[in-house]
Motif scaffolding. Sequence first.
Motif, PDB file in Angstrom:
ATOM      1  N   GLY A 125      44.252  10.002  -6.290  1.00 21.81           N
ATOM      2  CA  GLY A 125      44.772  10.697  -7.430  1.00 21.81           C
ATOM      3  C   GLY A 125      44.922  12.229  -7.169  1.00 21.81           C
ATOM      4  O   GLY A 125      45.773  12.952  -7.603  1.00 21.81           O
ATOM      5  N   GLY A 126      43.738  12.886  -6.350  1.00 22.00           N
ATOM      6  CA  GLY A 126      43.769  14.224  -6.070  1.00 22.00           C
ATOM      7  C   GLY A 126      44.895  14.585  -5.066  1.00 22.00           C
ATOM      8  O   GLY A 126      45.467  15.750  -5.184  1.00 22.00           O
ATOM      9  N   ALA A 127      44.903  13.414  -4.212  1.00 23.94           N
ATOM     10  CA  ALA A 127      45.982  14.040  -3.107  1.00 23.94           C
ATOM     11  C   ALA A 127      47.574  13.868  -3.901  1.00 23.94           C
ATOM     12  O   ALA A 127      48.411  14.736  -3.347  1.00 23.94           O
ATOM     13  N   ALA A 128      47.777  12.979  -4.740  1.00 24.58           N
ATOM     14  CA  ALA A 128      49.049  12.983  -5.468  1.00 24.58           C
ATOM     15  C   ALA A 128      49.283  14.078  -6.337  1.00 24.58           C
ATOM     16  O   ALA A 128      50.412  14.674  -6.237  1.00 24.58           O
ATOM     17  N   CYS A 129      48.369  14.626  -6.979  1.00 23.29           N
ATOM     18  CA  CYS A 129      48.341  15.715  -7.616  1.00 23.29           C
ATOM     19  C   CYS A 129      48.617  16.988  -6.960  1.00 23.29           C
ATOM     20  O   CYS A 129      49.544  17.986  -7.185  1.00 23.29           O
ATOM     21  N   ALA A 130      47.896  17.043  -5.921  1.00 23.39           N
ATOM     22  CA  ALA A 130      48.090  18.157  -4.871  1.00 23.39           C
ATOM     23  C   ALA A 130      49.615  18.336  -4.233  1.00 23.39           C
ATOM     24  O   ALA A 130      50.312  19.268  -4.182  1.00 23.39           O
ATOM     25  N   ALA A 131      50.106  17.155  -4.144  1.00 20.00           N
ATOM     26  CA  ALA A 131      51.455  16.967  -3.560  1.00 20.00           C
ATOM     27  C   ALA A 131      52.511  17.163  -4.532  1.00 20.00           C
ATOM     28  O   ALA A 131      53.473  17.650  -4.185  1.00 20.00           O
ATOM     29  N   ALA A 132      52.231  16.850  -5.768  1.00 16.50           N
ATOM     30  CA  ALA A 132      53.189  17.099  -6.952  1.00 16.50           C
ATOM     31  C   ALA A 132      53.144  18.650  -7.140  1.00 16.50           C
ATOM     32  O   ALA A 132      54.325  19.025  -7.126  1.00 16.50           O
ATOM     33  N   LEU A 133      51.991  19.296  -7.167  1.00 14.38           N
ATOM     34  CA  LEU A 133      51.900  20.566  -7.279  1.00 14.38           C
ATOM     35  C   LEU A 133      52.666  21.245  -6.119  1.00 14.38           C
ATOM     36  O   LEU A 133      53.530  22.391  -6.575  1.00 14.38           O
ATOM     37  N   ALA A 134      52.608  21.003  -5.059  1.00 15.00           N
ATOM     38  CA  ALA A 134      52.951  21.496  -3.786  1.00 15.00           C
ATOM     39  C   ALA A 134      54.640  21.470  -3.961  1.00 15.00           C
ATOM     40  O   ALA A 134      55.472  22.339  -3.745  1.00 15.00           O
ATOM     41  N   ALA A 135      55.003  20.088  -4.332  1.00 13.13           N
ATOM     42  CA  ALA A 135      56.503  19.947  -4.566  1.00 13.13           C
ATOM     43  C   ALA A 135      57.343  20.610  -5.642  1.00 13.13           C
ATOM     44  O   ALA A 135      58.477  21.316  -5.417  1.00 13.13           O
ATOM     45  N   HIS A 136      56.621  20.808  -6.621  1.00 15.29           N
ATOM     46  CA  HIS A 136      57.097  21.519  -7.840  1.00 15.29           C
ATOM     47  C   HIS A 136      57.148  22.986  -7.594  1.00 15.29           C
ATOM     48  O   HIS A 136      58.066  23.863  -8.015  1.00 15.29           O
ATOM     49  N   GLY A 137      55.964  23.574  -6.919  1.00 16.00           N
ATOM     50  CA  GLY A 137      56.005  24.828  -6.576  1.00 16.00           C
ATOM     51  C   GLY A 137      57.135  25.335  -5.555  1.00 16.00           C
ATOM     52  O   GLY A 137      57.893  26.352  -5.612  1.00 16.00           O
ATOM     53  N   MET A 138      57.433  24.279  -4.576  1.00 16.57           N
ATOM     54  CA  MET A 138      58.776  24.666  -3.680  1.00 16.57           C
ATOM     55  C   MET A 138      59.981  24.499  -4.461  1.00 16.57           C
ATOM     56  O   MET A 138      60.932  25.373  -4.060  1.00 16.57           O
ATOM     57  N   LEU A 139      59.945  23.583  -5.338  1.00 17.74           N
ATOM     58  CA  LEU A 139      61.433  23.494  -6.030  1.00 17.74           C
ATOM     59  C   LEU A 139      61.375  24.724  -6.966  1.00 17.74           C
ATOM     60  O   LEU A 139      62.590  25.362  -6.920  1.00 17.74           O
ATOM     61  N   VAL A 140      60.566  25.177  -7.470  1.00 18.84           N
ATOM     62  CA  VAL A 140      61.063  26.451  -8.264  1.00 18.84           C
ATOM     63  C   VAL A 140      60.987  27.686  -7.530  1.00 18.84           C
ATOM     64  O   VAL A 140      61.791  28.529  -7.894  1.00 18.84           O
ATOM     65  N   ALA A 141      60.115  27.857  -6.215  1.00 19.25           N
ATOM     66  CA  ALA A 141      60.302  28.995  -5.383  1.00 19.25           C
ATOM     67  C   ALA A 141      61.694  29.101  -4.554  1.00 19.25           C
ATOM     68  O   ALA A 141      61.953  30.114  -4.059  1.00 19.25           O
ATOM     69  N   ALA A 173      48.425  20.773   1.536  1.00 14.84           N
ATOM     70  CA  ALA A 173      47.800  22.235   1.274  1.00 14.84           C
ATOM     71  C   ALA A 173      48.785  23.427   1.729  1.00 14.84           C
ATOM     72  O   ALA A 173      48.744  24.317   1.117  1.00 14.84           O
ATOM     73  N   PRO A 174      49.351  23.357   2.858  1.00 15.13           N
ATOM     74  CA  PRO A 174      50.074  24.330   3.145  1.00 15.13           C
ATOM     75  C   PRO A 174      51.316  24.597   2.334  1.00 15.13           C
ATOM     76  O   PRO A 174      51.575  25.703   1.854  1.00 15.13           O
ATOM     77  N   ALA A 175      51.976  23.446   2.039  1.00 10.46           N
ATOM     78  CA  ALA A 175      53.134  23.731   0.751  1.00 10.46           C
ATOM     79  C   ALA A 175      52.587  24.163  -0.469  1.00 10.46           C
ATOM     80  O   ALA A 175      53.363  24.998  -1.327  1.00 10.46           O
ATOM     81  N   LEU A 176      51.652  23.833  -0.792  1.00 10.06           N
ATOM     82  CA  LEU A 176      50.843  24.137  -2.200  1.00 10.06           C
ATOM     83  C   LEU A 176      50.757  25.714  -2.021  1.00 10.06           C
ATOM     84  O   LEU A 176      51.038  26.497  -2.856  1.00 10.06           O
ATOM     85  N   ALA A 177      50.165  26.188  -1.108  1.00  8.08           N
ATOM     86  CA  ALA A 177      49.825  27.582  -0.917  1.00  8.08           C
ATOM     87  C   ALA A 177      50.990  28.597  -0.861  1.00  8.08           C
ATOM     88  O   ALA A 177      51.205  29.451  -1.526  1.00  8.08           O
ATOM     89  N   LEU A 178      51.931  28.137   0.073  1.00  6.23           N
ATOM     90  CA  LEU A 178      53.138  28.994  -0.034  1.00  6.23           C
ATOM     91  C   LEU A 178      54.272  28.784  -0.911  1.00  6.23           C
ATOM     92  O   LEU A 178      54.686  29.648  -1.406  1.00  6.23           O
TER      93      LEU A 178
END
Length: 430
Positions: A125-141, A173-178
Amino acid sequence: MLRRFALVLRVLVSTAGKDAFARAMPLYMGLGVVGAVVFGGNGMHPAQLTGLAGQSLPFRLALWAAWLLVGTPAARALLRAPATFFLRALPVPRLQLLAAHALLLAVAELPWALLWAFGAGPLAGGAACAAALAAHGMLVARPRGGRELAALSLLAVAILLGAPAPLLLACAAPALALGLRGAVVRAPELPPGRELPLLPRAAPARGGALLALSLAYLAALLRGHRAVLLRGAALTLLGALAAAAWARSSEPLEDASLAGASLVALAPFALCAGAGCSGPVLREERRIAWLLDACGASAPLRAVAAAAAVAAPLVALGLAHGAAVAALTRAAPLAALRLLGGAGLAGLLLSGVALGCVRWSVRQDGRDSSRVLLSVLAAVVAATVAAWMLDEIALAAWAPAAALLAGPAGARWLAPRRARGAMAGERRAG
């Protein structure tokens, strides 16, 4: 430091959070109803859904794509709200600003994280949440540069290969940060999308007033509210995935039972999508009311045009839902046609119900949102229960409700009192 972080979080909640809540609430309503039906009682367990996603590459990609598409409007509202741009000019540490945005975005990802947590464990669950956060951040950025593209590629490969939870977390993690940093920092710089011409310059010669007005409503919907249509498409895909997963985890279903399961999964999502489309159409109807009055457009013409504008995308989404369920369950040709016909007709009927709910709720007194949520939720419960108990016979139960709520008589009685008084005065004057 904690007090300053709390103040930043409070500002974000009171500005971007409200818009994101309004965008995400229909999604959560639909997911809650479908989750209660699919996972409640003797239904399937979340582990069956996550296990199927781990075993089947097409199902995994469809599930991830649906969630990312559904969650992007809320993520964009949180990360790109103009009311929060001033925070970037204040003496607030960048880390605190990013952490506050990440916390609110994690709340928006909560249904996705809970699905994987119950299905595959807390770490998943934590990994899926982090991956979704990273993907949405990249889509918006909108990634720029080699580092962001490399981080996004690493995340995409991990999702594509169905990486275990620890590896997925490390790749996210890298995709989430960037991605989060890019979305927050570059939000004021990102230009708005262009408007594409959707109607010919000359009206069709034989289209008539009804076709012209319906196309005008559709043009306003497609030009200014593409996110609503994309969210509706994602909701439809989620409903198809839920119906297919339910069918594959149960005993072999007969054609009637499969069609009924398709309607159960479609009803809540179609009503939420229909409510999302009805709001812009009704706002456009009010905006051009003076022009319609000057042209002598009758009340039945206005009601039917609005109903047609809402029904057109819902019928298309219903057909897409039926086709997806047929493809995922490998239904026979006759069963596939049955699924297509039932889902298309359901989209038509439920669009009328959703339009009636929104028309009744909009009174411009500051409480429209609450009434919309309550009326749509009541319609979702009633439609889902009818589909659950009656299978395809539920279409016969939805038909009179749609005709009553979306027809000219329903538009007249569901309109606000002041509008009804004005229409009554016009009839007396005539």
